[in-house]
Motif scaffolding. Structure first.
Motif, PDB file in Angstrom:
ATOM      1  N   LYS A 288       0.949  -1.077   0.013  1.00 36.27           N
ATOM      2  CA  LYS A 288       0.019   0.024  -0.110  1.00 36.27           C
ATOM      3  C   LYS A 288       0.763   1.175   0.089  1.00 36.27           C
ATOM      4  O   LYS A 288       0.430   2.315  -0.751  1.00 36.27           O
ATOM      5  N   ILE A 289       1.910   1.075   0.781  1.00 32.39           N
ATOM      6  CA  ILE A 289       2.988   2.368   0.762  1.00 32.39           C
ATOM      7  C   ILE A 289       3.513   2.664  -0.581  1.00 32.39           C
ATOM      8  O   ILE A 289       3.593   3.675  -1.370  1.00 32.39           O
ATOM      9  N   GLU A 312      12.779  -2.327   6.342  1.00 35.28           N
ATOM     10  CA  GLU A 312      13.817  -1.500   5.499  1.00 35.28           C
ATOM     11  C   GLU A 312      13.280  -1.082   4.205  1.00 35.28           C
ATOM     12  O   GLU A 312      14.235  -1.047   3.115  1.00 35.28           O
ATOM     13  N   LEU A 313      11.948  -0.818   4.033  1.00 37.02           N
ATOM     14  CA  LEU A 313      11.403  -0.325   2.912  1.00 37.02           C
ATOM     15  C   LEU A 313      11.998   1.031   2.502  1.00 37.02           C
ATOM     16  O   LEU A 313      11.824   2.121   3.209  1.00 37.02           O
ATOM     17  N   ASP A 314      12.543   1.071   1.258  1.00 33.86           N
ATOM     18  CA  ASP A 314      13.041   2.477   0.673  1.00 33.86           C
ATOM     19  C   ASP A 314      11.949   3.090   0.057  1.00 33.86           C
ATOM     20  O   ASP A 314      11.691   3.113  -1.171  1.00 33.86           O
ATOM     21  N   ALA A 315      11.290   3.925   0.812  1.00 33.19           N
ATOM     22  CA  ALA A 315      10.135   4.797   0.146  1.00 33.19           C
ATOM     23  C   ALA A 315      10.231   6.292   0.651  1.00 33.19           C
ATOM     24  O   ALA A 315      10.850   6.720   1.784  1.00 33.19           O
ATOM     25  N   ASN A 316      10.023   7.093  -0.704  1.00 34.76           N
ATOM     26  CA  ASN A 316      10.118   8.537  -0.345  1.00 34.76           C
ATOM     27  C   ASN A 316       8.794   9.395   0.121  1.00 34.76           C
ATOM     28  O   ASN A 316       8.217   9.826  -0.785  1.00 34.76           O
ATOM     29  N   VAL A 343       5.996  15.499  14.413  1.00 38.59           N
ATOM     30  CA  VAL A 343       4.866  14.422  13.954  1.00 38.59           C
ATOM     31  C   VAL A 343       5.621  13.160  14.354  1.00 38.59           C
ATOM     32  O   VAL A 343       6.680  12.856  13.844  1.00 38.59           O
ATOM     33  N   PRO A 344       4.841  12.342  14.971  1.00 37.48           N
ATOM     34  CA  PRO A 344       5.472  11.058  15.042  1.00 37.48           C
ATOM     35  C   PRO A 344       5.391  10.087  13.920  1.00 37.48           C
ATOM     36  O   PRO A 344       4.639  10.089  13.018  1.00 37.48           O
ATOM     37  N   THR A 345       6.627   9.516  13.814  1.00 32.25           N
ATOM     38  CA  THR A 345       6.832   8.556  12.511  1.00 32.25           C
ATOM     39  C   THR A 345       7.171   7.279  12.819  1.00 32.25           C
ATOM     40  O   THR A 345       7.723   7.030  14.022  1.00 32.25           O
ATOM     41  N   CYS A 346       7.005   6.316  11.782  1.00 31.83           N
ATOM     42  CA  CYS A 346       7.464   4.883  12.044  1.00 31.83           C
ATOM     43  C   CYS A 346       9.246   4.857  11.962  1.00 31.83           C
ATOM     44  O   CYS A 346       9.615   5.700  10.992  1.00 31.83           O
ATOM     45  N   GLY A 347       9.672   4.303  12.779  1.00 32.22           N
ATOM     46  CA  GLY A 347      11.126   4.076  12.686  1.00 32.22           C
ATOM     47  C   GLY A 347      11.902   5.067  13.585  1.00 32.22           C
ATOM     48  O   GLY A 347      11.429   6.011  14.192  1.00 32.22           O
TER      49      GLY A 347
END
Length: 347
Positions: A288-289, A312-316, A343-347
């Motif tokens: 979905k990302i 370790e998804l490399d997403a922009n 803003v809380p983020t994943c990772g």
């Protein structure tokens, strides 16, 4: 056997084995990035999210509902296809029994997926209305009706029960308690709301299968919700499942509140939602990302429970961690204000 004959036999065996590998189905299904749908946009039927019965406001930007393309229940993967899907960084091969439990027909799978979409829309509407300060009343609801029971063709799933025998009820327990005051064979009168109309439905009690003295009416009851606005979702009927709940809720909230929640940006997301606004994890988060990134999203709202699944998804994209609807609204407002560090983020 001569060498030539042995070579021919070996070639035939190899060809047969190769054919088996290509044709023999394996117990896996493919997950690939699916389409995205802008829930703030419009179709030939009108707005994707259409709200009536209260003031609405103009929205801007794009709010993308994300989907996953899945091997259908009546299709299969060959071994080479499964290997290709597994090695492709934009897709995943999943055990078939995880996605399609054994023993269920394609009609059952589709029916359950449609029911989950309906529940997702209802929960999203309730959560968004509550977040927007609109009154929502909880009432007992007919969850299901036993087809051979006393209530068959009288009460219907979705009926909201406002009173039993003229006694107002607000919980499942009150409904059950009022029924239990009767004897087997007595009529019980339910006051219900159905499609916006008030109805009185009389049901003659039957006997419980476990206790012949216990009266039953053959329904299961849970909690439903009463509210004045009407919210319609003009989504293709082929798009099913519960994972659009968060995005639906944000879309409704943006329609019924002043200000621009998305502004001129493209935001995507996923996640189930309950009526209180809690966001739940979903499957195929990586796909979905990828689909959102492909379609121009700059921000992706990730259910808190899915952050660990991204790897370790490399997403922009900015991957925002979202425990609740209110957290998602707050994060988008912070982004609008330029306070991205908060803003809380994943990772």
């Amino acid at each position: 056997m001569s060498r030539n004959a042995l070579a021919v036999v070996s070639s035939l065996l190899f060809a047969a084995l190769a054919a088996l590998l290509v044709l023999l189905p394996v117990p896996y299904v493919a997950w690939r990035p699916g389409q995205t749908i802008d829930v703030l946009g419009a179709t030939d039927k009108g707005a994707v999210i259409d709200v009536s019965g209260l003031p609405t406001y103009e929205t801007s930007g794009r709010l993308l509902m994300t989907t996953v393309s899945t091997t259908s229940v009546d299709a299969s993967l060959s071994l080479p296809e499964a290997i290709f899907v597994y090695l492709d960084p934009t897709s995943d091969a999943m055990p078939r029994e995880v996605i399609y439990p054994p023993g269920k027909s394609s009609d059952q799978v589709e029916s359950e997926a449609v029911a989950m979409m309906d529940s997702s829309r209802n929960n999203a509407t309730v959560a968004a209305l509550r977040a927007g300060g609109v009154k929502v009343t909880e009432l007992p609801r007919v969850k299901s009706v036993v087809l051979s029971g006393p209530s068959a063709e009288k009460l219907q799933p979705g009926d909201l029960i406002t009173a039993v025998d003229g006694e107002p009820v607000t919980t499942e327990v009150e409904v059950v308690d009022q029924i239990s005051t009767h004897s087997v064979g007595d009529p019980v009168v339910f006051s219900v709301l159905r499609d916006g109309k008030e109805l009185a439905v009389s049901v003659i009690t039957g006997a419980s299968n476990t206790d012949s003295r216990q009266p039953v009416v053959g329904i299961n009851v849970d909690i439903g919700f009463r509210f004045e606005p009407v919210v319609a979702f003009n989504i293709d009927a082929g798009v099913t499942g519960p994972s659009a709940g968060l995005v639906f809720a944000l879309g409704v909230y943006d329609r019924i509140t002043e200000g621009q929640l998305i502004e001129d940006r493209t935001v995507a997301g996923t996640g189930t939602i309950d009526a209180s606004g809690r966001v739940g994890r979903i499957g195929a988060i990586r796909e979905k990302i990828r689909g959102a990134e492909r379609d121009g999203a700059e921000t992706f709202l990730v259910p808190e429970g899915n952050c660990a699944d991204i790897g370790e998804l490399d997403a922009n994209l900015t991957l925002v961690k979202v425990p609740t609807l209110k957290d998602a609204i707050s994060a988008l407002q912070l982004i609008n204000e330029g306070n991205t560090a908060e803003v809380p983020t994943c990772g």
